[in-house]
Design a protein around this motif. Structure first.
Motif, short mmCIF file in Angstrom:
data_model
loop_
_atom_site.label_atom_id
_atom_site.label_comp_id
_atom_site.label_asym_id
_atom_site.label_seq_id
_atom_site.Cartn_x
_atom_site.Cartn_y
_atom_site.Cartn_z
N ARG A 64 0.83 -1.20 0.00
CA ARG A 64 0.00 0.00 0.00
C ARG A 64 0.87 1.25 0.00
O ARG A 64 0.58 2.22 -0.72
CB ARG A 64 -0.93 0.01 1.21
N ASP A 65 1.94 1.26 0.79
CA ASP A 65 2.82 2.43 0.82
C ASP A 65 3.50 2.64 -0.53
O ASP A 65 3.66 3.77 -0.98
CB ASP A 65 3.87 2.27 1.92
N GLY A 68 0.96 4.13 -2.91
CA GLY A 68 0.78 5.55 -2.65
C GLY A 68 1.96 6.39 -3.09
O GLY A 68 1.79 7.51 -3.57
N ASP A 118 -8.57 6.90 -1.20
CA ASP A 118 -8.77 5.48 -1.50
C ASP A 118 -10.25 5.22 -1.81
O ASP A 118 -11.12 5.99 -1.43
CB ASP A 118 -8.33 4.61 -0.32
#
Length: 226
Positions: A64-65, A68, A118
């Motif tokens: 997820r990081d 992003g 999101d």
């Protein structure tokens, strides 16, 4: 039947890609990330403080990081809970009424809670594409690759990856960022997907390939990396 209590098991890190399977490479300019069904109703069946749970949470957070960091869309699938018998359909025959419309069932794991920007896709079947806006959301974002992680490997994750393939979206399944009821079911799901319709790879390999396309090093070397 309810989700069974899951006995600890190690993540399968020794899977070899089968000959003849797809060979697509993840591209952060084309890919979106789907965090599949990481709701407390499902995750509380996982063993706390040990594998596969610790690796699952850590690796999803790492991916997820990375998403992003490179502006990739991050989507979540989640069941709204409190579904009627008609809404549940044949799932009711095998699994009963499912999760309730209460926070202790519906909430996504706090460490992975959606962030601003999101998208949460609500669904009532295993596939996150079935009667949802997922395909349209990917099309609007100009994305034709989908990285799938979450629970459970041989159910929603597998069906969603297969459905991505039918929508001409290249699916990627992460060996150590999904979990399952048993190690055998975990392995079987990944092996079948790799032979027929998905690229199966571990988190470290995915992050390396994203990095090769320009994702910052910080996303690859996050604290707590196994």
């Amino acid at each position: 039947m309810p989700v069974p209590a899951i006995t600890p098991y190690p993540m399968p890190l020794d899977l070899d890609p089968p000959a003849g399977g797809p060979s697509w490479r993840p591209d952060p300019r084309r890919a979106a990330l789907l965090i599949h069904d990481m709701q407390r109703y499902f995750t509380r069946a996982l063993p706390a403080g040990t594998s596969p749970t610790t690796a699952l949470l850590t690796n999803i957070a790492r991916v997820r990081d990375a998403a992003g960091a490179h502006g990739m869309p991050v989507l979540y699938s989640a069941q709204p809970g409190g579904a009627t018998r008609t809404e549940r359909g044949l799932l009711h025959d095998l699994w009963g009424p499912g999760l309730r419309a209460v926070p202790e069932d519906r909430d996504i794991e706090p460490s992975l809670a959606p962030r601003a920007g999101d998208t949460v896709i609500h669904k009532t079947r295993w596939s996150a594409f079935h009667r949802t806006g997922l395909a349209a959301a990917l099309a609007r974002a100009g994305r034709d690759q989908l990285i799938v992680c979450g629970v459970f490997a041989h159910l929603g994750c597998l069906f969603t990856a297969a459905d991505a393939f039918t929508h001409d979206v290249e699916p990627f399944l992460l060996t150590d960022a999904v979990a399952d009821f048993t190690p055998d079911e975990h392995r079987a799901a990944l092996t079948f997907a790799a032979r027929r319709f998905a690229v199966v790879l571990d988190t470290a390999t995915l992050l390396t390939r994203l990095h090769d396309q320009g994702v910052p090093d910080a996303a690859r070397t996050a604290p707590g990396t196994p």
